[in-house]
Design an enzyme around this catalytic site. Structure first.
Site, short mmCIF file in Angstrom:
data_model
loop_
_atom_site.label_atom_id
_atom_site.label_comp_id
_atom_site.label_asym_id
_atom_site.label_seq_id
_atom_site.Cartn_x
_atom_site.Cartn_y
_atom_site.Cartn_z
N ARG A 1 0.81 -1.23 0.00
CA ARG A 1 0.00 0.00 0.00
C ARG A 1 0.84 1.27 0.00
O ARG A 1 0.46 2.27 -0.57
CB ARG A 1 -0.93 -0.01 1.21
CG ARG A 1 -2.03 -1.05 1.13
CD ARG A 1 -2.65 -1.25 2.49
NE ARG A 1 -1.62 -1.53 3.49
CZ ARG A 1 -1.84 -1.67 4.79
NH1 ARG A 1 -3.05 -1.53 5.27
NH2 ARG A 1 -0.84 -1.93 5.61
N LYS B 1 2.50 -19.44 4.58
CA LYS B 1 1.97 -20.03 5.79
C LYS B 1 1.71 -18.93 6.81
O LYS B 1 2.35 -17.88 6.69
CB LYS B 1 2.93 -21.10 6.30
CG LYS B 1 4.16 -20.55 7.05
CD LYS B 1 4.81 -21.58 7.90
CE LYS B 1 5.08 -21.00 9.26
NZ LYS B 1 5.92 -21.56 10.18
N HIS C 1 8.33 -23.88 3.45
CA HIS C 1 9.70 -23.75 2.93
C HIS C 1 10.58 -24.94 3.30
O HIS C 1 11.60 -25.17 2.69
CB HIS C 1 10.34 -22.42 3.36
CG HIS C 1 10.74 -22.38 4.79
ND1 HIS C 1 9.92 -21.93 5.79
CD2 HIS C 1 11.88 -22.76 5.40
CE1 HIS C 1 10.53 -22.02 6.94
NE2 HIS C 1 11.73 -22.52 6.75
N LYS D 1 14.12 -27.34 1.18
CA LYS D 1 15.48 -27.60 1.66
C LYS D 1 16.05 -28.83 0.95
O LYS D 1 15.39 -29.86 0.87
CB LYS D 1 15.47 -27.86 3.17
CG LYS D 1 15.21 -26.61 3.99
CD LYS D 1 15.26 -26.95 5.47
CE LYS D 1 14.84 -25.76 6.32
NZ LYS D 1 15.76 -24.64 6.28
N GLU E 1 15.09 -25.34 18.12
CA GLU E 1 15.58 -23.98 17.87
C GLU E 1 16.14 -23.39 19.16
O GLU E 1 15.66 -23.70 20.26
CB GLU E 1 14.42 -23.08 17.40
CG GLU E 1 13.81 -23.53 16.08
CD GLU E 1 12.72 -22.56 15.63
OE1 GLU E 1 12.97 -21.80 14.70
OE2 GLU E 1 11.63 -22.58 16.24
N ASP F 1 2.71 -23.56 14.89
CA ASP F 1 3.80 -22.86 14.20
C ASP F 1 4.77 -23.83 13.54
O ASP F 1 5.32 -23.52 12.48
CB ASP F 1 4.55 -21.99 15.22
CG ASP F 1 5.58 -21.09 14.56
OD1 ASP F 1 5.21 -20.40 13.60
OD2 ASP F 1 6.74 -21.08 15.00
N HIS G 1 5.99 -28.04 9.32
CA HIS G 1 7.34 -28.55 9.06
C HIS G 1 7.54 -29.99 9.55
O HIS G 1 8.03 -30.85 8.82
CB HIS G 1 8.40 -27.66 9.72
CG HIS G 1 8.30 -26.22 9.34
ND1 HIS G 1 7.85 -25.79 8.11
CD2 HIS G 1 8.59 -25.09 10.03
CE1 HIS G 1 7.88 -24.47 8.06
NE2 HIS G 1 8.32 -24.02 9.22
N LYS H 1 11.30 -23.97 21.15
CA LYS H 1 12.11 -22.75 21.14
C LYS H 1 12.98 -22.73 22.38
O LYS H 1 12.68 -23.42 23.38
CB LYS H 1 11.20 -21.51 21.21
CG LYS H 1 10.18 -21.44 20.09
CD LYS H 1 10.68 -20.59 18.98
CE LYS H 1 9.65 -20.47 17.90
NZ LYS H 1 10.24 -20.47 16.57
N1 LIG Z 1 9.04 -13.08 7.43
C1 LIG Z 1 9.28 -14.38 7.39
O1 LIG Z 1 10.41 -14.86 7.55
C2 LIG Z 1 8.16 -15.33 7.12
C3 LIG Z 1 8.41 -16.72 7.23
C4 LIG Z 1 7.38 -17.62 6.95
C5 LIG Z 1 6.14 -17.14 6.57
N2 LIG Z 1 5.91 -15.78 6.48
C6 LIG Z 1 4.59 -15.34 6.07
O2 LIG Z 1 4.72 -14.41 5.00
C7 LIG Z 1 3.72 -13.41 5.08
C8 LIG Z 1 4.38 -12.03 5.12
O3 LIG Z 1 5.21 -11.96 6.26
P1 LIG Z 1 6.21 -10.73 6.52
O4 LIG Z 1 7.00 -11.10 7.71
O5 LIG Z 1 6.92 -10.34 5.30
O6 LIG Z 1 5.17 -9.59 6.93
P2 LIG Z 1 5.43 -8.03 7.06
O7 LIG Z 1 6.88 -7.73 7.22
O8 LIG Z 1 4.48 -7.54 8.09
O9 LIG Z 1 4.99 -7.46 5.64
C9 LIG Z 1 3.67 -7.44 5.22
C10 LIG Z 1 3.56 -6.61 3.96
O10 LIG Z 1 2.22 -6.56 3.52
C11 LIG Z 1 1.94 -5.25 3.04
N3 LIG Z 1 0.50 -5.08 3.12
C12 LIG Z 1 -0.28 -5.06 4.23
N4 LIG Z 1 -1.58 -4.92 3.89
C13 LIG Z 1 -1.62 -4.86 2.54
C14 LIG Z 1 -2.66 -4.72 1.60
N5 LIG Z 1 -3.94 -4.62 1.98
N6 LIG Z 1 -2.33 -4.70 0.29
C15 LIG Z 1 -1.05 -4.80 -0.12
N7 LIG Z 1 -0.02 -4.93 0.74
C16 LIG Z 1 -0.31 -4.96 2.05
C17 LIG Z 1 2.75 -4.34 3.95
O11 LIG Z 1 3.12 -3.14 3.35
P3 LIG Z 1 2.19 -1.83 3.36
O12 LIG Z 1 1.92 -1.49 4.78
O13 LIG Z 1 3.01 -0.83 2.62
O14 LIG Z 1 0.95 -2.19 2.60
C18 LIG Z 1 4.03 -5.19 4.08
O15 LIG Z 1 4.86 -4.96 2.97
C19 LIG Z 1 2.89 -13.75 6.32
O16 LIG Z 1 1.79 -14.56 5.96
C20 LIG Z 1 3.85 -14.59 7.16
O17 LIG Z 1 3.15 -15.49 8.02
C21 LIG Z 1 6.89 -14.89 6.75
#
Ligand SMILES: NC(=O)c1ccc[n+]([C@@H]2O[C@H](COP(=O)([O-])OP(=O)(O)OC[C@H]3O[C@@H](n4cnc5c(N)ncnc54)[C@H](OP(=O)(O)O)[C@@H]3O)[C@@H](O)[C@H]2O)c1
Length: 496
Positions: free
Chosen positions: A45, A153, A183, A187, A221, A241, A246, A343
């Site tokens: 956004r 996920k 993911h 691996k 972990e 989680d 996994h 954890k």
């Molecule tokens: N981070 C990891 O290592 C990891 C690992 C496994 C799974 N995941 C999964 O991956 C997903 C994302 O995780 P994340 O850690 O990257 O989250 P994050 O850092 O909170 O990022 C979320 C993103 O979504 C955008 N967003 C929010 N509402 C939106 C909307 N209505 N339209 C378009 N964009 C929107 C936000 O940007 P704006 O505010 O600019 O819109 C932000 O870029 C989640 O489902 C999480 O469970 C993440």
């Protein structure tokens, strides 16, 4: 040469995009893995320019890749949009079409991968908005003009929510268009379970209840609730989680029957059968076969779990979960699968151990005085992370007079192959999604079978008001979890 593929990442300014997705795409670009040209379009956004998005991402690129990043960067563009708003998706469509036309391609020939790196609450609304705009419509098995969606996920928080999400997705997409990611399956060492089992003739004859006494799967972990993670984790716990996805995915690969081929559905059919054969515990069985616990402060960590940021003061969320699972099928009936994840443990490692039965007679030594447990000389260890390899242990005679036995280990380490570091899981998975290969993604019925198993455990905790045990942060977990091994069967692995 394949047609242009557009990779649309929703959640472009998020953590996953910067840390995993863009580096994985860059690595594939560097290794020339794409079958045709690509364009990467980031969407979130916040208003920002292409240049600003590229600049943000470049801080995550290591110095050694800066040169290739300069060549890759022009393929990246950014569009601000709310993914759940159909009108803004309409504008996104215009943007995608013009990018395609600029590259000399008709938009309907271009393949499009929509990656939902978004909060789970946005998965269904985003697909609905894309569908309203006609952006996910394509012919079955389309070789060009394909449309696919990668769903991150967690996929639901229990069976009911996973079914609802599946149902919502199926209103707009066919199963073949949905790529539910775990993911762990990307691996190398997890995929190696399949090659170890099915490309070698020596293991498969032993891979059953006749020869295997128990199987242990550990995903341990050392990290705890760093940063603000507690707020998410307190609603999930180890069962949701880590165990539901996994750990059960690794279990499915270890326990599945040989598939009829490596076709995606042939492999996934066998995995589903394993998950459906997992015994769904009654509350009495939960009491007997499952241990949950929370970490407590220790010399390794200054806070109890309940004092972590974002965690409820009276939280009963488990940061550790161990169980003696049973697979009620022909191959594994009666063989315990000892599963553990947690954890704030003593070591970070993921490992599978197959413990083989004792020889029928101990011809050489007889039992040692005072030792009630017959010797179990053989186990096969599959090291998934951080060490990556395989170990087979056996007894040898110590040189010299008499017949004194000693343990020995035959080992293989990925590092010795000299092929450099194993690729990151997202590198393989993104490429597979672009190429339309869903083998390493979770099918709808698979995710539901895994939730069914975990839900029964959670229901048992509620029904019995099971205790949440404590373990010191940085330790091997609660001592009571050792009782899940019955006497002489062994103890939890300490890791490599
Ligand atoms: N981070 C990891 O290592 C990891 C690992 C496994 C799974 N995941 C999964 O991956 C997903 C994302 O995780 P994340 O850690 O990257 O989250 P994050 O850092 O909170 O990022 C979320 C993103 O979504 C955008 N967003 C929010 N509402 C939106 C909307 N209505 N339209 C378009 N964009 C929107 C936000 O940007 P704006 O505010 O600019 O819109 C932000 O870029 C989640 O489902 C999480 O469970 C993440």
């Amino acid at each position: 040469m394949a047609r242009l593929a557009q990779i649309v990442i929703f959640g472009a300014s998020g953590d996953l995009t910067a840390r995993k997705l863009v580096p994985a795409l860059l690595r594939n670009f560097e290794e020339d893995n794409f079958r045709g040209p690509i364009q990467v379009i980031g969407v979130s956004r916040t208003e920002k320019t292409d240049a600003a998005w590229r600049e943000e991402l470049s801080s995550w690129i290591p110095e050694s890749q800066k040169a290739v990043w300069e060549r890759f960067k022009p393929l990246l563009s950014y569009k601000s949009a709310d993914s759940a708003d159909p009108r803004q998706i309409e504008a996104l469509e215009g943007h995608l079409d013009s990018l395609a036309l600029n590259a000399g391609e008709e938009p309907h020939h271009v393949g499009r991968l929509f990656y939902l790196a978004l909060a789970p609450g946005l998965f269904a609304p985003t697909v609905e908005a894309l569908s309203k705009q006609g952006l996910v419509a394509c012919e079955p098995d389309a070789a060009e003009g394909w449309r696919r969606v990668v769903v991150e996920k967690p996929f639901g928080t229990d069976l009911g929510t996973a079914q609802t999400l599946n149902h919502l997705l199926y209103r707009h997409l066919r199963e073949e268009q949905i790529f539910r990611i775990d993911h762990y399956l990307g691996k190398e060492t997890v995929q190696n379970i399949l090659s170890l089992r099915f490309q070698n003739a020596i293991f498969e004859p032993l891979w059953n209840r006749k020869h295997v006494e128990s199987v242990e799967i550990s995903v341990c972990e050392t990290v705890a609730m760093e940063g603000k993670r507690g707020a998410y984790y307190d609603k999930a716990g180890a069962s949701r989680d880590m165990m539901q996805n996994h750990v059960l995915q690794v279990l499915a690969l270890i326990a599945m029957e040989p598939p009829s081929s490596m076709r995606p559905d042939a492999v996934r059919n066998e995995k589903v059968k394993v998950l459906e054969s997992l015994r769904s515990f009654t509350p009495a069985e939960v009491h007997e076969h499952v241990v949950r616990a929370q970490y407590a402060k220790s010399d390794k960590r200054e806070r109890d779990y309940r004092d972590e940021y974002g965690v409820a003061e009276d939280s009963r969320t488990e940061t550790y979960l161990a169980m003696r699972a049973l697979i009620d099928n022909w191959r594994w009936s009666g063989v315990p699968f000892l599963l553990r994840t947690g954890k704030a443990l003593h070591k970070r490692f993921t490992e599978v151990v197959l413990r083989f039965r004792t020889p029928p007679l101990d011809l050489l030594n007889g039992p040692l005085p005072g030792d009630v447990c017959p010797l179990r000389p053989n186990d096969l260890r599959i090291l998934v992370q951080p060490d990556e390899g395989v170990r087979l242990s056996f007894l040898v005679k110590r040189p010299g007079a008499g017949m004194v036995m000693q343990h020995s280990v035959l080992g293989f380490d990925y590092a010795d192959l000299g092929t450099g570091p194993t690729p990151d899981a997202y590198q393989r998975l993104l490429l597979d999604a672009i190429n339309g290969n869903p083998t390493l993604f979770i099918r709808g019925d698979e995710v539901e079978a895994a939730w069914r198993f975990v839900d029964a455990i959670r229901a048992g905790w509620e029904a019995n008001d099971e205790p949440v045990h404590a373990y010191p942060a940085g330790s091997k977990g609660p001592a009571i979890a050792n009782e899940l091994f019955h006497g002489c069967e062994g103890i939890w692995s300490e890791g490599p």
